[in-house]
Design a protein around this motif. Structure first.
Motif, PDB file in Angstrom:
ATOM      1  N   PHE A  93      -5.313   5.106  -7.116  1.00  0.00           N
ATOM      2  CA  PHE A  93      -4.745   3.769  -7.060  1.00  0.00           C
ATOM      3  C   PHE A  93      -5.639   2.830  -6.248  1.00  0.00           C
ATOM      4  O   PHE A  93      -6.261   3.238  -5.260  1.00  0.00           O
ATOM      5  N   ALA A  94      -5.673   1.570  -6.670  1.00  0.00           N
ATOM      6  CA  ALA A  94      -6.485   0.568  -5.980  1.00  0.00           C
ATOM      7  C   ALA A  94      -5.826   0.179  -4.657  1.00  0.00           C
ATOM      8  O   ALA A  94      -4.599   0.096  -4.556  1.00  0.00           O
ATOM      9  N   LEU A  95      -6.655  -0.044  -3.640  1.00  0.00           N
ATOM     10  CA  LEU A  95      -6.201  -0.561  -2.359  1.00  0.00           C
ATOM     11  C   LEU A  95      -6.604  -2.023  -2.256  1.00  0.00           C
ATOM     12  O   LEU A  95      -7.521  -2.483  -2.944  1.00  0.00           O
ATOM     13  N   ALA A  96      -5.934  -2.752  -1.394  1.00  0.00           N
ATOM     14  CA  ALA A  96      -6.289  -4.152  -1.191  1.00  0.00           C
ATOM     15  C   ALA A  96      -7.660  -4.224  -0.528  1.00  0.00           C
ATOM     16  O   ALA A  96      -7.890  -3.555   0.485  1.00  0.00           O
ATOM     17  N   PRO A  97      -8.599  -4.988  -1.085  1.00  0.00           N
ATOM     18  CA  PRO A  97      -9.920  -5.126  -0.450  1.00  0.00           C
ATOM     19  C   PRO A  97      -9.766  -5.629   0.972  1.00  0.00           C
ATOM     20  O   PRO A  97      -8.977  -6.544   1.242  1.00  0.00           O
ATOM     21  N   GLN A  98     -10.491  -5.031   1.891  1.00  0.00           N
ATOM     22  CA  GLN A  98     -10.382  -5.409   3.291  1.00  0.00           C
ATOM     23  C   GLN A  98     -11.274  -6.601   3.598  1.00  0.00           C
ATOM     24  O   GLN A  98     -12.406  -6.676   3.142  1.00  0.00           O
ATOM     25  N   SER A  99     -10.753  -7.508   4.342  1.00  0.00           N
ATOM     26  CA  SER A  99     -11.548  -8.650   4.807  1.00  0.00           C
ATOM     27  C   SER A  99     -11.234  -8.873   6.272  1.00  0.00           C
ATOM     28  O   SER A  99     -10.092  -8.780   6.699  1.00  0.00           O
ATOM     29  N   SER A 100     -12.251  -9.140   7.047  1.00  0.00           N
ATOM     30  CA  SER A 100     -12.079  -9.288   8.490  1.00  0.00           C
ATOM     31  C   SER A 100     -13.231 -10.087   9.056  1.00  0.00           C
ATOM     32  O   SER A 100     -14.338 -10.071   8.530  1.00  0.00           O
ATOM     33  N   GLY A 101     -12.948 -10.797  10.132  1.00  0.00           N
ATOM     34  CA  GLY A 101     -14.003 -11.530  10.814  1.00  0.00           C
ATOM     35  C   GLY A 101     -14.787 -10.636  11.754  1.00  0.00           C
ATOM     36  O   GLY A 101     -15.728 -11.078  12.395  1.00  0.00           O
ATOM     37  N   ASN A 102     -14.385  -9.358  11.848  1.00  0.00           N
ATOM     38  CA  ASN A 102     -15.068  -8.430  12.728  1.00  0.00           C
ATOM     39  C   ASN A 102     -16.340  -7.895  12.067  1.00  0.00           C
ATOM     40  O   ASN A 102     -16.643  -8.207  10.919  1.00  0.00           O
ATOM     41  N   PHE A 103     -17.034  -7.057  12.806  1.00  0.00           N
ATOM     42  CA  PHE A 103     -18.260  -6.446  12.291  1.00  0.00           C
ATOM     43  C   PHE A 103     -17.996  -5.753  10.967  1.00  0.00           C
ATOM     44  O   PHE A 103     -17.026  -5.018  10.808  1.00  0.00           O
ATOM     45  N   GLN A 104     -18.858  -6.003   9.998  1.00  0.00           N
ATOM     46  CA  GLN A 104     -18.742  -5.303   8.733  1.00  0.00           C
ATOM     47  C   GLN A 104     -20.089  -5.256   8.033  1.00  0.00           C
ATOM     48  O   GLN A 104     -20.961  -6.086   8.273  1.00  0.00           O
ATOM     49  N   ILE A 105     -20.262  -4.248   7.208  1.00  0.00           N
ATOM     50  CA  ILE A 105     -21.444  -4.120   6.370  1.00  0.00           C
ATOM     51  C   ILE A 105     -20.942  -4.044   4.939  1.00  0.00           C
ATOM     52  O   ILE A 105     -20.196  -3.126   4.588  1.00  0.00           O
ATOM     53  N   ALA A 106     -21.317  -5.009   4.129  1.00  0.00           N
ATOM     54  CA  ALA A 106     -20.836  -5.094   2.755  1.00  0.00           C
ATOM     55  C   ALA A 106     -21.963  -4.833   1.776  1.00  0.00           C
ATOM     56  O   ALA A 106     -23.138  -4.704   2.151  1.00  0.00           O
ATOM     57  N   ASP A 107     -21.605  -4.772   0.468  1.00  0.00           N
ATOM     58  CA  ASP A 107     -22.599  -4.500  -0.559  1.00  0.00           C
ATOM     59  C   ASP A 107     -23.754  -5.493  -0.539  1.00  0.00           C
ATOM     60  O   ASP A 107     -24.900  -5.139  -0.781  1.00  0.00           O
ATOM     61  N   PHE A 108     -23.450  -6.777  -0.259  1.00  0.00           N
ATOM     62  CA  PHE A 108     -24.520  -7.768  -0.294  1.00  0.00           C
ATOM     63  C   PHE A 108     -25.495  -7.626   0.869  1.00  0.00           C
ATOM     64  O   PHE A 108     -26.518  -8.298   0.914  1.00  0.00           O
TER      65      PHE A 108
END
Length: 259
Positions: A93-108
């Protein structure tokens, strides 16, 4: 639901492409990445909504014309990136994509080879110390878990797999063996994207060939494991640093173009 797919270019024979049937082209990055990117786009763009069940393995195999092994590795990556969850006996099942102003490393953040190398430099700092702590604190259960991942890696590469799930899981088990949950939490957050093969097809482009390349990686993992098993912290740090430094070197030699 509808998977986001990139249409295949018209055939050289001049036959018109079927606009109602989009098929992703086979790019050098590998079939697993093709499936991961399509499913990720479907989830992030809302084609597959949070809580909605993904198509079955058989359905996805048919859409992408790939093997069940490819689909399972793709789902493992989506799980590691917290985009899906699998409920045994029910489905994925799909989960809600996470978004946050904290540290993150994304695909881009992986647009170029230099970006992937930058993450490897972060990993060298993180995982070298993790290996040393793991050597000091590992339990028999930790060793058993690491050995299981080594065995899974060996089996995967002999079955024409890129062995990404077991590769990541081995490094995660090293982090868990530190006894410090923050190491494991950060590794879990990074997910399988920390493995360069998820972004760049280093194995297939290696001069010695895919199988020899992955066997060399497996040998480096064994050096790390043996040092941790022997409770030799200095040797464990050195083995991990060498392994990740070799990954950087292999990456530089195998590819100079953008991912």
């Amino acid at each position: 639901m509808e998977l986001v797919q990139t249409p295949r270019a018209p055939a050289a024979s001049g036959m018109a492409s079927d606009a109602t049937e989009a098929v992703r082209p086979r790019r050098a990055k590998g079939l697993v990445n093709e499936v991961v990117e399509s499913l990720t786009a479907s989830i992030r763009e809302g084609a597959i909504k949070p809580g909605e069940k993904l198509p079955t393995e058989t359905e996805i195999m048919g859409r992408f014309d790939v093997s069940r092994t490819v689909i399972r590795e793709a789902i493992s990556r989506l799980q590691a990136n917290r985009l899906v969850e699998t409920r045994h006996g029910v489905g994925t099942f799909a989960l809600a994509p996470q978004s946050s102003g904290n540290f993150q490393i994304a695909d881009f953040d992986f647009a170029t080879v230099a970006d992937v190398i930058a993450l490897l430099e972060l990993r060298i700092s993180l995982e070298t110390e993790a290996a040393g702590l793991a050597a000091q604190r590992r339990t028999e259960a930790n060793l058993a878990a690491m050995q299981a991942m080594l065995d899974a890696f060996q089996k995967s590469i002999e079955e024409d797999s890129d062995a990404v799930p077991s590769d990541f899981s081995f490094h995660l088990e090293v982090a868990k063996a530190t006894g410090n949950r923050h190491f494991a939490n950060l590794m879990t957050y990074l997910g399988t994207m920390i493995i360069p093969r998820t972004r760049i097809n280093t194995a297939s482009s290696a001069p010695e060939g895919r199988l020899a390349y992955l066997r060399r990686v497996h040998g480096e993992h064994e050096y790390i494991f043996n040092a941790i098993r022997n409770q030799d912290a200095d040797a464990a740090r050195a083995a991990m640093r060498t392994h990740l430094a070799n990954s950087k070197d292999r990456l530089r030699k195998s590819q100079t173009e953008p991912v």
